[in-house]
Design a protein around this motif. Structure first.
Motif, PDB file in Angstrom:
ATOM      1  N   LYS A 239      38.066  55.354  46.623  1.00  0.00           N
ATOM      2  CA  LYS A 239      37.904  56.392  47.638  1.00  0.00           C
ATOM      3  C   LYS A 239      39.073  56.375  48.628  1.00  0.00           C
ATOM      4  N   THR A 240      39.453  55.188  49.069  1.00  0.00           N
ATOM      5  CA  THR A 240      40.577  55.073  49.998  1.00  0.00           C
ATOM      6  C   THR A 240      41.860  55.555  49.344  1.00  0.00           C
ATOM      7  N   SER A 241      42.036  55.206  48.078  1.00  0.00           N
ATOM      8  CA  SER A 241      43.209  55.656  47.340  1.00  0.00           C
ATOM      9  C   SER A 241      43.267  57.180  47.280  1.00  0.00           C
ATOM     10  N   LEU A 242      42.114  57.807  47.032  1.00  0.00           N
ATOM     11  CA  LEU A 242      42.060  59.270  46.987  1.00  0.00           C
ATOM     12  C   LEU A 242      42.377  59.880  48.349  1.00  0.00           C
ATOM     13  N   ASN A 243      41.887  59.263  49.414  1.00  0.00           N
ATOM     14  CA  ASN A 243      42.203  59.754  50.756  1.00  0.00           C
ATOM     15  C   ASN A 243      43.710  59.738  51.003  1.00  0.00           C
TER      16      ASN A 243
END
Length: 277
Positions: A239-243
């Motif tokens: 999720k952080t990577s996608l952000n």
């Protein structure tokens, strides 16, 4: 697993439409921020790369003590700026002496300002800022796995290799050519973003080199988000990577940024489907 992921991504980038990737900003509908400092910087600093570089893991109180000390030192030496080779050497070595203390992969620009930690992205960023301040003709060069700065003054080329504190200021014409040759594309596919990594994975022997292009300081800020996205992916923080990729794409919608985001979105969707069963 990682090798398989990289192979899939390399195939995916091949089919990404250049036209769509260049309009990638329109794909960014929602991009959650880490904190209010990042949100303020990201949305108000599009015309100020120095601030935009501070958006990744933004802090309320970024220390500019070292930065201001460096500027003060170089401003005094700039009186002799016409002595090009000497002054460029001063820019390179004084920057390392004052700011660039320790190389650390995946460190960001705020780490550089606050702790002296740097990688090829943040190191090249501080050099580009200094070269712009003193009106030198420079280019930030993005390659498959690395970023460096190329200066051209009075027909002479100079390399600023931030990761080499002792030998990274390259001015001998033969050494400059040798250095550039190591990064030039090995085929006619120059400027196509076909590799997913930057400064995060070592290039493998025999692997084709496909990216060699000049980018702006703003686009370099986008690469910083991209690099951080890879770090979080490797730490299983999807999720952080996608952000981070959403913000990278808004700043610099290059093929590999778009491709990596699309692939991770697909992975996230599949994970959600599995969790709902």
């Amino acid at each position: 697993m990682l090798k398989r992921f990289l192979f899939i991504l390399s195939l995916l980038v091949l089919i990404v439409s250049p036209g769509r990737s260049q309009s990638g900003g329109g794909l960014v509908n929602y991009s959650p921020y880490e904190n209010e400092s990042e949100k303020a910087i990201f949305n108000q600093s599009s015309e100020n790369p120095f601030l935009l570089l501070q958006a990744v893991h933004a802090k309320k109180n970024t220390s500019l003590k070292g930065y201001n000390k460096l500027v003060e030192k170089l401003d005094k030496r700039a009186k002799n700026k016409d002595h090009t080779k000497w002054f460029l050497g001063e820019v390179f070595y004084q920057t390392h002496k004052v700011l660039l203390k320790e190389y650390k992969k995946h460190s960001v620009f705020n780490d550089l300002l606050n702790q002296g930690l740097y990688d090829c992205v943040s190191g090249s960023a501080i050099y580009a800022l200094m070269l712009e301040r003193y009106a030198f003709d420079y280019k930030i060069i993005e390659t498959d796995f690395h970023v460096f700065v190329l200066v051209n003054e009075n027909g002479e080329n100079f390399i600023f290799e931030s990761t080499e504190p002792r030998s990274g200021f390259i001015h001998d014409p033969g050494r400059v050519k040798e250095y550039l040759r190591a990064f030039l594309p090995s085929n006619s596919q120059s400027n196509n973003d076909r590799n997913p990594s930057l400064g995060s994975l070592a290039q493998q022997p025999g692997e084709a080199k496909t990216i060699f292009k000049a980018i702006s300081l703003t686009e370099l800020a986008g690469l910083q988000y991209y690099n951080d996205a890879i770090l979080h992916f490797n730490e299983n923080a999807l999720k952080t990577s996608l952000n981070q990729l959403a913000k990278a794409q808004k700043i610099y919608p290059s093929d590999r940024v778009v491709a990596l985001r699309e692939l991770l979105e697909q992975m996230d969707h599949e994970n959600q489907e599995l969790a709902s069963r």
